[in-house]
Design an enzyme around this catalytic site. Structure first.
Site, PDB file in Angstrom:
ATOM      1  N   HIS A 104     -11.268  12.811   0.586  1.00  0.00           N
ATOM      2  CA  HIS A 104     -11.524  11.537   1.150  1.00  0.00           C
ATOM      3  C   HIS A 104     -11.425  11.543   2.655  1.00  0.00           C
ATOM      4  O   HIS A 104     -12.282  10.977   3.117  1.00  0.00           O
ATOM      5  CB  HIS A 104     -10.368  10.733   0.723  1.00  0.00           C
ATOM      6  CG  HIS A 104     -10.397   9.204   0.982  1.00  0.00           C
ATOM      7  ND1 HIS A 104     -11.399   8.599   1.059  1.00  0.00           N
ATOM      8  CD2 HIS A 104      -9.261   8.713   1.579  1.00  0.00           C
ATOM      9  CE1 HIS A 104     -11.039   7.327   1.498  1.00  0.00           C
ATOM     10  NE2 HIS A 104      -9.824   7.194   1.914  1.00  0.00           N
TER      11      HIS A 104
ATOM     12  N   GLU B 284      -6.855   1.949  -3.034  1.00  0.00           N
ATOM     13  CA  GLU B 284      -5.384   1.965  -3.426  1.00  0.00           C
ATOM     14  C   GLU B 284      -4.973   0.460  -3.665  1.00  0.00           C
ATOM     15  O   GLU B 284      -3.802   0.063  -4.037  1.00  0.00           O
ATOM     16  CB  GLU B 284      -4.724   2.648  -2.254  1.00  0.00           C
ATOM     17  CG  GLU B 284      -3.197   3.130  -2.516  1.00  0.00           C
ATOM     18  CD  GLU B 284      -2.808   3.924  -1.410  1.00  0.00           C
ATOM     19  OE1 GLU B 284      -1.782   3.863  -0.823  1.00  0.00           O
ATOM     20  OE2 GLU B 284      -3.732   5.098  -1.050  1.00  0.00           O
TER      21      GLU B 284
ATOM     22  N   PHE C  93       0.865  -1.223  -0.065  1.00  0.00           N
ATOM     23  CA  PHE C  93      -0.113  -0.114   0.055  1.00  0.00           C
ATOM     24  C   PHE C  93       0.931   1.408   0.043  1.00  0.00           C
ATOM     25  O   PHE C  93       1.995   1.232   0.314  1.00  0.00           O
ATOM     26  CB  PHE C  93      -0.832  -0.025   1.399  1.00  0.00           C
ATOM     27  CG  PHE C  93      -2.275   0.010   1.121  1.00  0.00           C
ATOM     28  CD1 PHE C  93      -2.998  -1.215   0.618  1.00  0.00           C
ATOM     29  CD2 PHE C  93      -2.977   1.193   1.043  1.00  0.00           C
ATOM     30  CE1 PHE C  93      -4.334  -1.193   0.015  1.00  0.00           C
ATOM     31  CE2 PHE C  93      -4.481   1.222   0.628  1.00  0.00           C
ATOM     32  CZ  PHE C  93      -5.128   0.122   0.118  1.00  0.00           C
TER      33      PHE C  93
ATOM     34  N   GLN D 287      -7.308  15.135   3.105  1.00  0.00           N
ATOM     35  CA  GLN D 287      -6.475  14.485   2.135  1.00  0.00           C
ATOM     36  C   GLN D 287      -7.498  14.214   0.915  1.00  0.00           C
ATOM     37  O   GLN D 287      -8.566  13.923   0.989  1.00  0.00           O
ATOM     38  CB  GLN D 287      -6.291  13.107   2.697  1.00  0.00           C
ATOM     39  CG  GLN D 287      -5.578  11.982   1.676  1.00  0.00           C
ATOM     40  CD  GLN D 287      -5.284  10.556   2.119  1.00  0.00           C
ATOM     41  OE1 GLN D 287      -5.853   9.653   2.422  1.00  0.00           O
ATOM     42  NE2 GLN D 287      -3.880  10.740   2.986  1.00  0.00           N
TER      43      GLN D 287
ATOM     44  N   ARG E  34      -0.610   9.388  -0.772  1.00  0.00           N
ATOM     45  CA  ARG E  34      -1.708  10.040  -1.514  1.00  0.00           C
ATOM     46  C   ARG E  34      -1.452  11.551  -1.755  1.00  0.00           C
ATOM     47  O   ARG E  34      -2.097  11.808  -2.879  1.00  0.00           O
ATOM     48  CB  ARG E  34      -2.964   9.861  -0.539  1.00  0.00           C
ATOM     49  CG  ARG E  34      -3.252   8.225  -0.593  1.00  0.00           C
ATOM     50  CD  ARG E  34      -4.580   8.009   0.230  1.00  0.00           C
ATOM     51  NE  ARG E  34      -4.824   6.647   0.374  1.00  0.00           N
ATOM     52  CZ  ARG E  34      -5.696   6.083   1.188  1.00  0.00           C
ATOM     53  NH1 ARG E  34      -6.335   6.699   2.148  1.00  0.00           N
ATOM     54  NH2 ARG E  34      -5.913   4.774   1.202  1.00  0.00           N
TER      55      ARG E  34
ATOM     56  N   ARG F 180      -2.399  10.936   5.906  1.00  0.00           N
ATOM     57  CA  ARG F 180      -2.480   9.979   6.249  1.00  0.00           C
ATOM     58  C   ARG F 180      -2.118   8.905   5.301  1.00  0.00           C
ATOM     59  O   ARG F 180      -2.615   8.795   4.180  1.00  0.00           O
ATOM     60  CB  ARG F 180      -3.970   9.530   6.922  1.00  0.00           C
ATOM     61  CG  ARG F 180      -4.388   8.087   7.152  1.00  0.00           C
ATOM     62  CD  ARG F 180      -5.697   7.882   7.370  1.00  0.00           C
ATOM     63  NE  ARG F 180      -6.570   7.633   6.479  1.00  0.00           N
ATOM     64  CZ  ARG F 180      -6.821   7.114   5.332  1.00  0.00           C
ATOM     65  NH1 ARG F 180      -5.948   5.866   5.372  1.00  0.00           N
ATOM     66  NH2 ARG F 180      -7.572   7.153   4.527  1.00  0.00           N
TER      67      ARG F 180
ATOM     68  N   HIS G 273      -7.926  11.291  -2.098  1.00  0.00           N
ATOM     69  CA  HIS G 273      -7.517  10.431  -2.515  1.00  0.00           C
ATOM     70  C   HIS G 273      -7.245  10.332  -4.202  1.00  0.00           C
ATOM     71  O   HIS G 273      -8.223  10.721  -4.778  1.00  0.00           O
ATOM     72  CB  HIS G 273      -8.377   8.859  -2.327  1.00  0.00           C
ATOM     73  CG  HIS G 273      -8.026   7.758  -2.350  1.00  0.00           C
ATOM     74  ND1 HIS G 273      -7.666   7.310  -3.812  1.00  0.00           N
ATOM     75  CD2 HIS G 273      -7.912   6.749  -1.393  1.00  0.00           C
ATOM     76  CE1 HIS G 273      -7.457   5.884  -3.308  1.00  0.00           C
ATOM     77  NE2 HIS G 273      -7.192   5.702  -1.972  1.00  0.00           N
TER      78      HIS G 273
ATOM     79  N   LEU H 252     -14.849   5.808  -4.240  1.00  0.00           N
ATOM     80  CA  LEU H 252     -13.653   5.539  -4.234  1.00  0.00           C
ATOM     81  C   LEU H 252     -13.162   4.057  -4.969  1.00  0.00           C
ATOM     82  O   LEU H 252     -13.907   3.063  -4.775  1.00  0.00           O
ATOM     83  CB  LEU H 252     -13.198   5.376  -2.687  1.00  0.00           C
ATOM     84  CG  LEU H 252     -11.790   4.815  -2.363  1.00  0.00           C
ATOM     85  CD1 LEU H 252     -10.878   6.130  -2.539  1.00  0.00           C
ATOM     86  CD2 LEU H 252     -11.690   4.512  -0.929  1.00  0.00           C
TER      87      LEU H 252
END
Length: 579
Positions: free
Chosen positions: A351, A253, A118, A238, A284, A393, A240, A250
């Site tokens: 996000h 990831e 990730f 954030q 991100r 994050r 995404h 979404l």
């Protein structure tokens, strides 16, 4: 409006992952109620797809210290390192505990919990990507939510579903009651209590394109903000990289963790230019900025050249079926494309809020730089800011956050209520909520709530999203003042009491405007670029002046005053953020 009175030792506001995990700890220790404006299994935790990270080292060598480094570096060094150590060290036990609860993780051939890559997760302090994300296909959040709800049922937790919490009563600086509106009847409920834990999720609906559900309107942080609780690091929101074009839904990831690639209009794998080591699996904030830079420079797709492609076509079809089934179905349902053969149009989508209600590592709400605790008040999950995410994050740290700090908050609250006495809830604690509702139902101003909300979302997207400037933030500040005045004059058509969404959406909009103002004021003051906060007019990180958290206080006249507190540093000193 009828008023119903209840008394519980502890009240948990929010039925998502953090709230349910806290409830498991409190259940049996005292009388506990969980209040949620949705049925708990419809909470937004269920939308989390890709995984929950922990340094199990089931597939590759790993350690919780490396995980801590990645968390600190990924958060652009605004992370409180003592909190990150707690989270990363307790991650292993948290995952194993979920396994024992019955969560169906994907398995290795040897029967261990499988792990995949990730964004931003590396081995040996940035040397190369590492497989750290524990997952259940691409529906990990859904499985966590169901598993925790089952455990709450097993323990006899009392749920009040479809109650929207609108206020908190404080007596002599400590929690005394929670006030909620019942969607099905229009009645008010006053829950006298010794302690309350807020786990109400994020507030991405202040933006036009978001992965957040319609319910994520910041009710928890918003009502506490109005009650004098500051909000921390609100400037860090954030985006995404891979939301479905125009819809924002979404595409996890996990798609890139399984080998998916981002491509521009020239078919180029452009992330090699921006993050030579980890490429498409950079953090991100970096990927989102890279995507929008490609679009700005004319390498976007479509009539408006405003999206890029996610490419899964080179992956084995059986891999997509086994490990990305929901992502594939989303593409088929919402875009009419077959991800095994077609390139997928994507764009960055609002996000996750790194900022929120300030807490310590036991989820106790704190109100100043000295760490002063509000007795009986707790927060966990996305609505909270223990600052394990800093300025950005890392993927899979959110599910870890809700489980680790939901558990710690539940334990702390259970211990508190066993020692504390029960304060008397103030007479007519529901008075302010009643007045707000009556004003909306009786309003004749003619201003449409939907129009105000649309202008808020459009303005925030254009002026306060991935790229920001002082001029844009100043214009948004002025616009928010106008939107606030218009919202106060808004009227609603539905005057009824049964599932009056006209009313509840108007109430939610008020919180969104408050939180948007906290974000914009905090962002305008931070004259640097760090993590998800990027200023075109201040494009570099300024550790000398801005290695500190922002605390936004709402004053009695409605204006916002900013304060700061130092970052809790540690082993990892700020360095250039290369990947």
């Amino acid at each position: 409006m009828k008023v119903h009175h209840h008394r519980y030792d502890a009240v948990i506001v929010g039925g998502g992952g953090a709230g349910l995990r806290a409830a498991i700890e409190v259940a049996g220790a005292c009388r506990t109620a969980v209040l949620s404006k949705l049925h708990p299994t419809r909470s937004h935790t269920g939308a989390a797809q890709g995984g929950m990270c922990a340094a199990l080292a089931n597939v590759e060598e790993d350690s919780w210290e490396w995980h801590t480094f990645d968390t600190v570096k990924g958060g652009d060094y605004l992370v409180d390192q003592s909190a990150a150590q707690v989270m990363c060290r307790e991650a292993v036990d948290a995952v194993i505990e979920l396994e024992h609860y019955g969560l169906p993780f994907n398995r290795t051939p040897e029967g261990r919990i499988d792990q995949r890559r990730f964004g931003g997760h590396t081995r040996n302090h940035g040397e190369a990507p590492v497989r750290r994300a524990c997952y259940s296909a691409d529906r990990t959040g859904h499985m966590i939510l169901q598993t925790l709800y089952q455990q709450c049922m097993k323990r006899g937790v009392t749920f009040f579903d479809e109650l929207m919490v609108l206020d908190l009563a404080l007596v002599e600086g400590r929690v005394a009651a929670v006030i909620a509106y019942e969607l099905a009847t229009g009645d008010l409920h006053v829950f006298a209590t010794k302690a309350a834990l807020f786990a109400t999720g994020g507030f991405g609906k202040m933006f036009k394109v978001t992965s957040n559900a319609h319910a994520l309107t910041g009710d928890g942080p918003g009502l506490l903000f109005r009650r004098g609780i500051p909000l921390q690091d609100m400037e860090f929101f954030q985006f995404h990289p891979t939301g479905i074009y125009k819809l924002g839904i979404l595409l996890s990831e996990a798609a890139r963790g399984e080998g998916g690639l981002l491509r521009n209009a020239e078919g180029e794998r452009f992330m090699e230019r921006y993050a030579a080591t980890v490429k498409d699996l950079a953090p991100r904030d970096m990927v989102s900025r890279a995507m929008l830079t490609e679009i700005r420079e004319g390498r976007g797709m479509g009539p408006d050249s405003d999206y890029l492609h996610l490419d899964l076509t080179h992956l084995p079809p059986e891999q997509i079926d086994a490990k990305l089934p929901d992502i594939a179905d989303f593409v088929r349902t919402y875009q009419g494309l077959e991800p095994k053969h077609d390139l997928i149009p994507v764009q960055p989508t609002a996000h996750y809020a790194m900022g929120g209600i300030p807490t310590n590592v036991d989820a106790e709400v704190v109100v100043d730089a000295a760490g002063t605790v509000v007795p009986g008040l707790y927060a966990a999950g996305e609505c909270a800011c223990v600052s394990v995410h800093g300025a950005n994050r890392l993927g899979t740290n959110s599910l870890l956050d809700i489980v680790v700090f939901g558990r710690r908050g539940g334990r702390a609250m259970a211990a508190f209520v066993q020692e504390a006495d029960a304060p008397e809830a103030p007479a007519e604690a529901e008075g302010e909520v009643r007045s707000r509702i009556e004003a909306l139902k009786g309003g004749k101003g003619g201003e449409r709530v939907a129009q105000v909300r649309q202008e808020l979302q459009t303005g925030m997207t254009e002026l306060a999203s991935v790229f920001r400037t002082d001029d844009g933030l100043a214009r948004m500040t002025e616009a928010l003042g106008d939107l606030r005045r218009r919202n106060e004059q808004a009227s609603i058509d539905d005057k009824g009491s049964v599932f009056n969404y006209d009313l509840t959406e108007a109430l939610e909009l008020g919180y969104l405007i408050d939180l948007a103002e906290a974000l914009v004021v905090s962002a305008r003051a931070r004259t640097e670029s760090r993590g998800a906060h990027f200023r075109d007019d201040h494009p570099t990180r300024d550790d000398a002046n801005w290695m500190r958290h922002t605390l936004a206080h709402r004053q009695p006249d409605g204006r916002i005053r900013l304060d700061h507190k130092p970052v809790d540093g540690g082993l990892y000193a700020p360095m250039e953020r290369k990947y």
